[in-house]
Every structure is written in C-alpha cells, then in structure tokens.
Design an enzyme around this catalytic site. Structure first.
Site, PDB file in Angstrom:
ATOM      1  N   ASP A  14       0.848  -1.198   0.000  1.00  0.00           N
ATOM      2  CA  ASP A  14       0.000   0.000   0.000  1.00  0.00           C
ATOM      3  C   ASP A  14       0.884   1.249   0.000  1.00  0.00           C
ATOM      4  O   ASP A  14       1.831   1.343   0.791  1.00  0.00           O
ATOM      5  CB  ASP A  14      -0.872  -0.046   1.271  1.00  0.00           C
ATOM      6  N   ASN A  24     -10.214   0.504   0.128  1.00  0.00           N
ATOM      7  CA  ASN A  24      -9.167   0.474   1.164  1.00  0.00           C
ATOM      8  C   ASN A  24      -9.693   0.934   2.524  1.00  0.00           C
ATOM      9  O   ASN A  24     -10.222   2.051   2.649  1.00  0.00           O
ATOM     10  CB  ASN A  24      -8.021   1.411   0.775  1.00  0.00           C
TER      11      ASN A  24
HETATM   12  P1  13P Z   1      -8.748   5.066   5.595  1.00  0.00           P
HETATM   13  O1  13P Z   1      -7.865   6.051   6.301  1.00  0.00           O
HETATM   14  O2  13P Z   1     -10.051   5.694   5.237  1.00  0.00           O
HETATM   15  O3  13P Z   1      -8.907   3.801   6.325  1.00  0.00           O
HETATM   16  O4  13P Z   1      -8.031   4.726   4.197  1.00  0.00           O
HETATM   17  C1  13P Z   1      -7.077   3.698   4.139  1.00  0.00           C
HETATM   18  C2  13P Z   1      -6.324   3.699   2.862  1.00  0.00           C
HETATM   19  O5  13P Z   1      -6.651   4.355   1.900  1.00  0.00           O
HETATM   20  C3  13P Z   1      -5.146   2.817   2.793  1.00  0.00           C
HETATM   21  O6  13P Z   1      -4.453   2.980   1.605  1.00  0.00           O
HETATM   22  O1  G3H Z   2      -3.368   5.285   3.475  1.00  0.00           O
HETATM   23  C1  G3H Z   2      -2.618   5.005   4.393  1.00  0.00           C
HETATM   24  C2  G3H Z   2      -2.878   3.804   5.191  1.00  0.00           C
HETATM   25  O2  G3H Z   2      -3.896   4.047   6.130  1.00  0.00           O
HETATM   26  C3  G3H Z   2      -1.620   3.301   5.820  1.00  0.00           C
HETATM   27  O3  G3H Z   2      -1.237   4.102   6.898  1.00  0.00           O
HETATM   28  O4  G3H Z   2       1.125   4.615   6.306  1.00  0.00           O
HETATM   29  O5  G3H Z   2       0.283   4.868   8.660  1.00  0.00           O
HETATM   30  O6  G3H Z   2       0.588   2.602   7.671  1.00  0.00           O
HETATM   31  P1  G3H Z   2       0.288   4.045   7.418  1.00  0.00           P
HETATM   32 ZN    ZN Z   3      -4.606   5.009   0.847  1.00  0.00          ZN
END
Ligand code: 13P
Ligand code: G3H
Ligand code: ZN
Length: 318
Positions: A81, A253
């Site tokens: 991600d 997500n």
């Molecule tokens: P949220 O912060 O809405 O859970 O989004 C998560 C996300 O986009 C991870 O890539």
């Molecule tokens: O979009 C971001 C996700 O919520 C991941 O968050 O980078 O703090 O792990 P993080």
């Molecule tokens: Zn994201």
C-alpha cells in the site's frame, strides 16, 4: 491461498468490491482472516511502507504466510500500500507480493507517468500487477499531509491518458474520500458523477477507492466515553460502497476503522479492569471484535458470500 490481485478484480468487476485491509500486527491479521472466512469473502491484505518498518518487513510477511497455513480456506492477494519507487521495486523483487502500489500522485503528471511506468515495467516482467494513483486525496498518509484546499479530484481525460501511458493495472482515483478519521466537515461523500465519468472512458478497468473507512459513530462515541478525544471525526457512508462497486470500483481500502476498533477495545478494557496488565485478554477481545467488523464491511462491499465463486475463477485461471 494467495492469488493474483487481477484474478480477484476479474471476478469482482461491476458486481462487488474487494475489501483491502491494512495490517500491522498479528492480532489484526488473525481478526482479518477470521472475519473473511466467517463472511465467506475473498480479500486483499495490504502492508504500507510504514507497516513494513514498524518492526521488520519480514515479520509481517511471515505472519501472512502463517495465516495462509492456519486458514487454508482463505482466498486473498497480498498488496503493497502506498509504495514509493524504491519500496515498490523491492517488493516486486521479493516475489511475495501479488501487486504493488506506486503512489507518485504528489508529483507532476509527467513525473507520475515516468515513475509509474518504471515500476510497471519491472513488475510486469515478474507477472506482478501495479496500482497507481492520479489526483490528490486529502488527509495524512504516513509522511505526507494534504490539506483540504489542495485536494483535487481525478480528471477523467487525464486518467485515460495516464493508464495508456503507464500500462498500470488499476488506478486509485481521488473521488471525494480522504485518509484518516476526519474525512468530511459536512454532508460530502463519494463523487459518483466523477466515478461514472472515469468508468465511461475506462470501461472494464479496475478503479480503487482509498480513504474508505466509515468511522462508525458508535465506535467514536465509545472511544470518547472511555477517555479518548476524536470529536468531529467522520467517514464514508458504507451504504455507498456497493453503488461505487457497480461503477467499476473493485478495491476499497479500509485501515482507519481497524485502528478505531483497536482503540475502543483497549480503552474500554483498561478502563473497566484497571488492575489488569496482561496483553492477551484485550488482544483476544480485539481479534473477535475485528473479525466481526471485517465481516460487516464485507457485507456492505458485496464481497461476503463470494468466496467459492472467486475460488472457482482463480482455479480456472490456473
Ligand atoms: P482510511 O484512512 O479511510 O482507512 O483509508 C485507508 C487507505 O486508503 C489505505 O491505503
Ligand atoms: O493510506 C494510508 C494507510 O492508512 C496506511 O497508513 O502509512 O500509517 O501505515 P500508514
Ligand atoms: Zn490510501
């Protein structure tokens, strides 16, 4: 069973969306797998750059490998991600990930194309698919903060040009959502007109919706009652997941909501049991609560009950 992300998208396209859930520890992994088995849903497990460095990236990867053995019924893809170029290339090389995200959306269009194309070339050479991002969501992602005034929805013509120029396999679009617990100050939500316009130019092409947590208000109230202070937080109406899926959003997500469940469980647990100092009792409550939460999201996404159909599709693809 770990399957290609593209295989999950083929089965889901236009019918339902696959939940993409972030993990940072084993309790989240256990709750996620249990919730997806209970709701009979295929899913995507994702690891962010920050999650990779929380302990050691090999730890989370090992947890996923172990979960695959513990839950042989599970059907899922493993996804990086919000990767930068170096992390995306590292994950491609590792051979463990079904797909990687290269997020160069904070660069100019041309830079974004150039960076994404380099990742796509490397990933496709190893049979791995790539999610890219175009447009600018609001909120905070690890080390990048985007203010409301700098948010820009994805332009459909640019989306078409971007996909053609890069060959990316799915596209994260800015369609009104944002990362974190404070998404909207009023009645805003998903810009369905924008999703529709993008789908018209990119038919049968998987779109991705980031920032999709629903920030349940009962969860927020319980956290605040147990000593927290996240007043004013607001998320996406989960009733909007399925309408978005029907317009080509294949991946939704969700990360923040899992953090809220964790916070509520632990705040309430230690408030109610001030003499307790064993981490396992609240950990057990969290895993059970998270599994319930995941199953409920999969129901909203329409992925609940799709496990056997998705498995048959995956098996037919070899
Ligand atoms: P949220 O912060 O809405 O859970 O989004 C998560 C996300 O986009 C991870 O890539
Ligand atoms: O979009 C971001 C996700 O919520 C991941 O968050 O980078 O703090 O792990 P993080
Ligand atoms: Zn994201």
């Amino acid at each position: 069973m770990i399957v290609p992300t593209s295989t999950l998208f083929e089965h889901a396209y236009g019918k339902y969306a696959v939940g993409a859930y972030n993990i940072n520890n084993l309790e989240q992994a256990m709750g996620l797998f249990r919730g997806c088995i209970d709701s009979q849903a295929p899913f995507i497990i994702q690891i962010s750059k920050g999650a990779r460095s929380y302990t050691d990236k090999r730890m989370l990867e090992a947890i996923i490998r172990a979960a695959d053995v513990i839950f042989p019924e599970a059907l899922f893809a493993v996804h990086l991600d919000h990767g930068d170029e170096a992390t995306a290339l590292e994950c491609v090389e590792s051979g463990f990930y079904s797909s990687v995200m290269i997020d160069a959306s904070h660069h100019s269009f041309d830079e974004n194309v150039a960076i994404t194309k380099r990742v796509v070339d490397a990933a496709h050479a190893r049979g791995i698919s790539v999610e890219a991002e175009l447009g600018m969501l609001g909120g905070v992602e690890e080390d990048i903060q985007v203010d409301e005034k700098n948010v820009c929805l994805t332009d459909p013509d640019e989306a078409l040009a971007f996909v053609k120029a890069t060959g990316c396999d799915s596209l994260a679009c800015a369609i009104g959502t944002s990362h974190g617990a404070f998404k909207f100050s009023g009645q805003q939500g998903i810009h369905f007109d924008r999703v529709k316009a993008i789908q018209e130019l990119l038919p049968n092409y998987p779109l991705v919706m980031h920032g999709s947590s629903s920030v349940p208000q009962d969860e927020v109230a319980r956290i605040n009652e147990a000593g927290g202070d996240i007043r004013g937080s607001k998320g996406v109406d989960p009733e909007q997941y399925l309408p978005a899926a029907l317009l080509g959003v294949c991946k939704v997500n969700i990360d923040t909501d899992g953090r809220l469940v964790w916070t509520r469980v632990h705040r309430e647990f230690f408030r109610d049991k001030p003499g307790e100092f064993d981490l396992r009792p609240p950990g057990k409550v969290f895993m059970a609560e998270y599994a319930k939460f995941i199953a409920s999201r999969n129901t909203y996404l329409g992925s609940a009950g799709q496990l056997e159909g998705a498995r048959a599709h995956a098996v037919s693809k070899g």
